[in-house]
Motif scaffolding. Structure first.
Motif, PDB file in Angstrom:
ATOM      1  N   THR A 101       0.790  -1.224   0.000  1.00 22.65           N
ATOM      2  CA  THR A 101       0.000   0.000   0.000  1.00 22.65           C
ATOM      3  C   THR A 101       0.827   1.281   0.000  1.00 22.65           C
ATOM      4  OG1 THR A 101      -1.801  -1.188   1.059  1.00 22.65           O
ATOM      5  CG2 THR A 101      -1.880   1.215   1.182  1.00 22.65           C
ATOM      6  N   PRO A 102       1.875   1.409   0.830  1.00 22.41           N
ATOM      7  CA  PRO A 102       2.625   2.670   0.773  1.00 22.41           C
ATOM      8  C   PRO A 102       3.230   2.935  -0.605  1.00 22.41           C
ATOM      9  CG  PRO A 102       3.187   1.455   2.766  1.00 22.41           C
ATOM     10  CD  PRO A 102       2.362   0.536   1.910  1.00 22.41           C
ATOM     11  N   LEU A 145      -0.083   7.169   4.361  1.00 25.03           N
ATOM     12  CA  LEU A 145       0.223   7.484   5.757  1.00 25.03           C
ATOM     13  C   LEU A 145      -0.606   6.675   6.754  1.00 25.03           C
ATOM     14  CD1 LEU A 145       0.586  11.338   5.372  1.00 25.03           C
ATOM     15  CD2 LEU A 145       2.419   9.660   5.664  1.00 25.03           C
ATOM     16  N   THR A 146      -1.865   6.393   6.435  1.00 24.72           N
ATOM     17  CA  THR A 146      -2.715   5.666   7.389  1.00 24.72           C
ATOM     18  C   THR A 146      -2.579   4.166   7.285  1.00 24.72           C
ATOM     19  OG1 THR A 146      -4.595   5.591   5.880  1.00 24.72           O
ATOM     20  CG2 THR A 146      -4.503   7.456   7.401  1.00 24.72           C
ATOM     21  N   GLY A 147      -2.223   3.682   6.113  1.00 24.08           N
ATOM     22  CA  GLY A 147      -2.185   2.239   5.894  1.00 24.08           C
ATOM     23  C   GLY A 147      -3.506   1.756   5.337  1.00 24.08           C
ATOM     24  N   ALA A 166       5.950   5.862   9.082  1.00 23.65           N
ATOM     25  CA  ALA A 166       7.248   6.145   8.464  1.00 23.65           C
ATOM     26  C   ALA A 166       7.374   5.461   7.106  1.00 23.65           C
ATOM     27  CB  ALA A 166       8.384   5.695   9.383  1.00 23.65           C
ATOM     28  N   HIS A 167       6.801   4.253   6.956  1.00 29.42           N
ATOM     29  CA  HIS A 167       6.821   3.583   5.651  1.00 29.42           C
ATOM     30  C   HIS A 167       6.102   4.448   4.620  1.00 29.42           C
ATOM     31  CE1 HIS A 167       7.064  -0.579   7.785  1.00 29.42           C
ATOM     32  NE2 HIS A 167       8.242   0.000   7.711  1.00 29.42           N
ATOM     33  N   GLY A 168       4.946   4.958   4.997  1.00 25.35           N
ATOM     34  CA  GLY A 168       4.178   5.804   4.082  1.00 25.35           C
ATOM     35  C   GLY A 168       4.907   7.088   3.747  1.00 25.35           C
ATOM     36  N   ALA A 173       7.948  10.260  -0.150  1.00 23.98           N
ATOM     37  CA  ALA A 173       9.158  10.999  -0.516  1.00 23.98           C
ATOM     38  C   ALA A 173       9.756  10.424  -1.799  1.00 23.98           C
ATOM     39  CB  ALA A 173      10.172  10.948   0.623  1.00 23.98           C
ATOM     40  N   LEU A 174       9.790   9.099  -1.896  1.00 19.71           N
ATOM     41  CA  LEU A 174      10.285   8.459  -3.119  1.00 19.71           C
ATOM     42  C   LEU A 174       9.409   8.840  -4.315  1.00 19.71           C
ATOM     43  CD1 LEU A 174      12.134   6.451  -4.612  1.00 19.71           C
ATOM     44  CD2 LEU A 174      10.551   4.636  -3.907  1.00 19.71           C
TER      45      LEU A 174
END
Length: 187
Positions: A101-102, A145-147, A166-168, A173-174
């Motif tokens: 998802t992210p 951000l929420t998942g 942080a994963h999101g 950012a990527l």
């Protein structure tokens, strides 16, 4: 002199507790809402990608979309059409399934940043506005951000079972960096 029982009942001065917000519990309604958002956004984006790749739903296919990309200042219009179509289709299907998802959300958001840049900011509202693209971008970023919630394939993957904001944020950012690179190659 105070008796021991009175002294024991006096309130003790303590340092104030650290103020923190409790984590919101994951509820069935919360998860159903995230599922609905993922399905609508994901399938909308997958359909939009299919317009580019296959000409479905009244789309231009690779050659028609490639001509649009060339006219918009991108080099190698057909290659850009394939890249955008795959990003939208695979990112959209990933969101709908709640798979990676992210990254899926960041792919969708990054593609939409380019759509906003191409569309221009002459107006906010239709027909020449960016409100549609901006809404889709914000929805994708929110999902990053929420998942995905409990009703997602990510729940079956040990690494992604517990979503971390942080994963999101890293995925977004990527996506932003890759969107910027694509805008830089545009003349």
């Amino acid at each position: 002199m105070t008796s021991p029982s009175v002294a024991a009942t006096k309130p003790q001065a303590t340092a104030p507790a650290a103020q923190s917000l409790p984590a919101a519990p994951s509820t069935a309604g919360h998860d159903a809402g995230l599922l609905l958002l993922r399905l609508v956004l994901g399938l909308t984006m997958a359909g939009h990608g299919a317009q580019k790749l296959f000409g479905w739903f009244g789309g231009g296919g690779i050659s028609g979309t490639g001509q649009f990309f060339t006219a918009s200042g991108y080099p190698a219009g057909d290659a850009m059409a394939v890249l955008a179509g795959l990003t939208e289709t695979l990112g959209g299907l990933g969101l709908a399934a709640g798979l990676l998802t992210p990254l899926a959300a960041a792919a969708v958001a990054g593609t939409l940043v380019n759509a906003i840049a191409v569309h221009g900011t002459g107006s906010f509202f239709a027909p020449a506005g960016i409100e549609y693209e901006l809404l889709l971008t914000a929805a994708a970023a929110a999902l990053a951000l929420t998942g995905p919630g409990r009703y997602a394939v990510d729940r079956l993957l040990p690494v992604l079972r517990a979503h971390r904001p942080a994963h999101g944020a890293l995925a977004l950012a990527l996506g932003a960096v890759l969107a910027a690179v694509m805008l830089l190659v545009r003349s």
